[in-house]
Design a protein around this motif. Structure first.
Motif, PDB file in Angstrom:
ATOM      1  N   GLN A  99       6.132   5.348  -2.861  1.00 54.17           N
ATOM      2  CA  GLN A  99       5.689   3.902  -2.822  1.00 54.17           C
ATOM      3  C   GLN A  99       5.341   3.437  -4.135  1.00 54.17           C
ATOM      4  OE1 GLN A  99       6.266   1.953  -0.660  1.00 54.17           O
ATOM      5  NE2 GLN A  99       6.404   2.846   1.163  1.00 54.17           N
TER       6      GLN A  99
ATOM      7  N   GLN B  86       8.426 -10.781  -5.160  1.00 54.36           N
ATOM      8  CA  GLN B  86       9.800 -10.045  -4.381  1.00 54.36           C
ATOM      9  C   GLN B  86      10.895 -10.927  -3.942  1.00 54.36           C
ATOM     10  OE1 GLN B  86       7.958  -8.056  -1.309  1.00 54.36           O
ATOM     11  NE2 GLN B  86       6.511  -6.642  -2.680  1.00 54.36           N
TER      12      GLN B  86
ATOM     13  N   ASN C 213       7.172   0.140  -5.186  1.00 56.45           N
ATOM     14  CA  ASN C 213       6.674  -0.854  -5.526  1.00 56.45           C
ATOM     15  C   ASN C 213       6.772  -1.582  -7.031  1.00 56.45           C
ATOM     16  OD1 ASN C 213       5.493  -1.490  -3.089  1.00 56.45           O
ATOM     17  ND2 ASN C 213       3.399  -0.240  -3.803  1.00 56.45           N
TER      18      ASN C 213
ATOM     19  N   SER D 201       0.125  -0.929  -7.723  1.00 61.37           N
ATOM     20  CA  SER D 201      -0.364  -0.879  -6.409  1.00 61.37           C
ATOM     21  C   SER D 201      -0.331  -2.263  -5.674  1.00 61.37           C
ATOM     22  CB  SER D 201      -1.541  -0.273  -6.032  1.00 61.37           C
ATOM     23  OG  SER D 201      -2.585  -0.984  -6.600  1.00 61.37           O
ATOM     24  N   GLY D 202      -0.647  -3.234  -6.625  1.00 56.59           N
ATOM     25  CA  GLY D 202      -0.981  -4.898  -6.102  1.00 56.59           C
ATOM     26  C   GLY D 202       0.517  -5.585  -5.936  1.00 56.59           C
ATOM     27  N   TYR D 203       1.500  -4.869  -6.435  1.00 60.35           N
ATOM     28  CA  TYR D 203       3.209  -5.593  -6.403  1.00 60.35           C
ATOM     29  C   TYR D 203       3.670  -5.616  -5.167  1.00 60.35           C
ATOM     30  CZ  TYR D 203       3.631  -4.920 -11.606  1.00 60.35           C
ATOM     31  OH  TYR D 203       3.341  -5.030 -12.988  1.00 60.35           O
ATOM     32  N   GLY D 204       3.150  -4.835  -4.183  1.00 54.11           N
ATOM     33  CA  GLY D 204       3.664  -4.937  -2.835  1.00 54.11           C
ATOM     34  C   GLY D 204       3.137  -6.228  -2.004  1.00 54.11           C
ATOM     35  N   ASP D 205       2.262  -6.627  -2.612  1.00 58.25           N
ATOM     36  CA  ASP D 205       1.668  -8.105  -1.888  1.00 58.25           C
ATOM     37  C   ASP D 205       2.168  -9.432  -2.554  1.00 58.25           C
ATOM     38  OD1 ASP D 205      -0.104  -6.587  -0.091  1.00 58.25           O
ATOM     39  OD2 ASP D 205      -1.668  -6.324  -1.647  1.00 58.25           O
ATOM     40  N   GLN D 206       2.982  -9.053  -3.657  1.00 59.89           N
ATOM     41  CA  GLN D 206       3.498 -10.236  -4.347  1.00 59.89           C
ATOM     42  C   GLN D 206       4.782 -10.758  -3.709  1.00 59.89           C
ATOM     43  OE1 GLN D 206       1.938 -11.784  -7.239  1.00 59.89           O
ATOM     44  NE2 GLN D 206       0.356 -10.312  -6.464  1.00 59.89           N
ATOM     45  N   ARG D 207       4.543 -11.336  -2.459  1.00 60.13           N
ATOM     46  CA  ARG D 207       5.520 -11.659  -1.842  1.00 60.13           C
ATOM     47  C   ARG D 207       6.675 -12.713  -2.339  1.00 60.13           C
ATOM     48  NH1 ARG D 207       5.632  -7.421   1.307  1.00 60.13           N
ATOM     49  NH2 ARG D 207       3.738  -7.425   2.723  1.00 60.13           N
TER      50      ARG D 207
END
Length: 263
Positions: A243, A29, A247, A20-26
């Motif tokens: 998601q 990404q 993610n 769930s925290g991977y989506g914030d790892q700009r």
């Protein structure tokens, strides 16, 4: 927090929280997208095979596809786009695994010629050498192939008629990646996906890659599978992007293409 009374549930809870925290790892990404750009330039995804047949997929996507098949336990997998047949062979082998596991659990036996799970591949041009190789493969006992345009009405009717006798259906769209074609395939076949199963749309990553990555193809940013997915979702609330899969992959040809049927 882990569940110490059930190690597997604890492991899965930790995994869900981590993903769930991977989506914030700009930054991560962005690095992944840079890697994918080079991978497409160097045709990295052409380097792999499944059961001896070339499969033009990223290994990460192949791993998640296996997870989906195991979780949904389909008795029919529909694929648009055949190419060399590696994906058909992969799907057939995963269905054969399910057949085997069912037999172990029931104390029965598996007859490959009568086991009910099937794969259906659709392609506008099944080249003779590919058809011959697929039909000669041991997994061909689970594979059917229809030749013709996936978005023409006679083919759509034929596929729907074929799918009518199956209970749990998984759909994979991986043929022409233009917006109009993918949207037409979604409108034609997504409804065949069973509730809690998936309609998977590949090569959505085209939207995220630089202009000119595919100079000899009709798809590009603004005109591709991802733009079709988002157009389709506007009027089809029965599907949602999974998601967690979206993610966790990071390296994938199908961002936003993991569509789960929830209604």
């Amino acid at each position: 927090m882990s569940n110490t009374s059930d190690p597997i549930r604890g492991f899965e809870a930790e995994r869900t929280d981590r993903i769930s925290g991977y989506g914030d790892q700009r930054g991560w990404q962005a690095s992944s997208l840079d890697w994918l750009k080079t991978a497409f330039d160097r045709k990295y995804m052409y380097n792999f095979a499944w059961g001896g047949r070339p499969i033009i997929q990223l290994p990460t996507d192949m791993a998640v596809f296996q997870e989906i098949v195991w979780a949904t336990r389909p008795d029919l997998i529909i694929e648009t786009g055949i190419a060399h047949g590696g994906s058909l062979v992969m799907s057939a082998s995963l269905l054969a695994m399910l057949d085997y596991c069912d037999a172990v659990e029931s104390g029965g036996v598996v007859d490959p010629k009568t086991a009910g799970r099937r794969v259906l591949g659709i392609d506008i041009d099944i080249r003779a050498h590919n058809r011959q190789a697929i039909e000669a493969h041991p997994m061909s006992t689970k594979i059917d192939m229809f030749e013709g345009s996936s978005i023409e009405e006679p083919m759509i009717r034929r596929v729907h008629d074929h799918a009518r006798t199956f209970e749990r259906v998984l759909v994979c769209l991986d043929s022409n990646h233009t917006h109009d074609h993918v949207l037409a395939e979604l409108n034609a076949y997504a409804s065949l996906a069973s509730r809690d199963s998936y309609c998977l749309v590949f090569d959505t990553v085209i939207e995220d890659l630089p202009e000119g990555t595919f100079p000899d193809r009709p798809w590009a940013p603004g005109n591709n599978a991802k733009t079709a997915v988002h157009e389709f979702l506007k009027t089809h609330p029965e599907f949602e992007i999974d998601q967690e899969i979206n993610n966790k992959l990071l390296i994938s040809a199908a961002p936003d293409g993991w569509l789960k049927r929830v209604k």
